[in-house]
Scaffold this motif. Structure first.
Motif, PDB file in Angstrom:
ATOM      1  N   PRO A   2       5.633  -5.494  -2.369  1.00  0.00           N
ATOM      2  CA  PRO A   2       5.964  -6.626  -3.237  1.00  0.00           C
ATOM      3  C   PRO A   2       5.170  -7.878  -2.863  1.00  0.00           C
ATOM      4  CG  PRO A   2       7.766  -6.175  -1.706  1.00  0.00           C
ATOM      5  CD  PRO A   2       6.742  -5.108  -1.492  1.00  0.00           C
ATOM      6  N   ASP A  64       3.120   0.526  -7.562  1.00  0.00           N
ATOM      7  CA  ASP A  64       4.581   0.454  -7.688  1.00  0.00           C
ATOM      8  C   ASP A  64       5.225   1.256  -6.564  1.00  0.00           C
ATOM      9  OD1 ASP A  64       7.199   0.220  -8.515  1.00  0.00           O
ATOM     10  OD2 ASP A  64       7.004   1.707 -10.124  1.00  0.00           O
ATOM     11  N   TYR A  65       5.826   0.575  -5.606  1.00  0.00           N
ATOM     12  CA  TYR A  65       6.395   1.258  -4.452  1.00  0.00           C
ATOM     13  C   TYR A  65       7.693   1.988  -4.777  1.00  0.00           C
ATOM     14  CZ  TYR A  65       9.391  -2.847  -4.027  1.00  0.00           C
ATOM     15  OH  TYR A  65      10.289  -3.835  -4.272  1.00  0.00           O
ATOM     16  N   ASN A  66       8.241   1.835  -5.988  1.00  0.00           N
ATOM     17  CA  ASN A  66       9.430   2.580  -6.404  1.00  0.00           C
ATOM     18  C   ASN A  66       9.077   3.930  -7.002  1.00  0.00           C
ATOM     19  OD1 ASN A  66      11.328   0.610  -5.632  1.00  0.00           O
ATOM     20  ND2 ASN A  66      10.852  -0.571  -7.462  1.00  0.00           N
ATOM     21  N   HIS A  67       7.807   4.212  -7.157  1.00  0.00           N
ATOM     22  CA  HIS A  67       7.335   5.496  -7.680  1.00  0.00           C
ATOM     23  C   HIS A  67       7.776   6.606  -6.715  1.00  0.00           C
ATOM     24  CE1 HIS A  67       4.341   8.598  -8.689  1.00  0.00           C
ATOM     25  NE2 HIS A  67       4.361   8.053  -9.892  1.00  0.00           N
ATOM     26  N   PRO A  68       8.160   7.788  -7.229  1.00  0.00           N
ATOM     27  CA  PRO A  68       8.646   8.860  -6.343  1.00  0.00           C
ATOM     28  C   PRO A  68       7.663   9.269  -5.237  1.00  0.00           C
ATOM     29  CG  PRO A  68       9.064   9.436  -8.626  1.00  0.00           C
ATOM     30  CD  PRO A  68       8.272   8.162  -8.632  1.00  0.00           C
ATOM     31  N   ALA A  70       5.117   7.295  -4.022  1.00  0.00           N
ATOM     32  CA  ALA A  70       4.369   6.063  -3.759  1.00  0.00           C
ATOM     33  C   ALA A  70       3.618   6.132  -2.436  1.00  0.00           C
ATOM     34  CB  ALA A  70       5.298   4.867  -3.780  1.00  0.00           C
ATOM     35  N   SER A  71       4.253   6.638  -1.397  1.00  0.00           N
ATOM     36  CA  SER A  71       3.619   6.681  -0.087  1.00  0.00           C
ATOM     37  C   SER A  71       2.339   7.516  -0.110  1.00  0.00           C
ATOM     38  CB  SER A  71       4.597   7.262   0.936  1.00  0.00           C
ATOM     39  OG  SER A  71       3.982   7.400   2.190  1.00  0.00           O
TER      40      SER A  71
END
Length: 104
Positions: A2, A64-68, A70-71
């Protein structure tokens, strides 16, 4: 990760301005000193691969770090940015070697 909403735009604008100035100066010097095209070609290749590196790094930062997954996506993009940066440094080294050659 963020960030404030305008940070990515400021990073892109700042990088674009600095890179634009660097490209213009390099092209001007290349036109002025046409005898050493080898070094200038590798310098421009350095700039273009650096641009690719920063592009992927900014994509990783703004992902988007909320993506399943994301990492995994962020790691992949940082990896691509690292490889492009390494290619950029390789091109810079070759350019420096080309500029340091003794002219006959």
């Amino acid at each position: 990760m963020p960030l404030e909403q305008e940070v990515i735009g400021l990073l892109i604008a700042g990088f674009s301005i600095v890179m634009g100035i660097a490209l213009i100066v390099t092209l001007f010097l290349w036109i002025k000193n046409k005898h050493n095209s080898f070094g200038y070609i590798w310098t421009l290749l350095h700039f273009f691969s650096l641009i690719i590196s920063v592009y992927f790094a900014l994509q990783a930062i703004g992902f988007d770090y909320n993506h399943p997954m994301a990492s995994e996506e962020i790691s992949f993009r940082i990896g691509i940015a690292g490889v492009a940066w390494a290619v950029s440094m390789f091109c810079l080294i070759i350019a420096l070697i080309g500029f340091s050659r003794n002219r006959k």
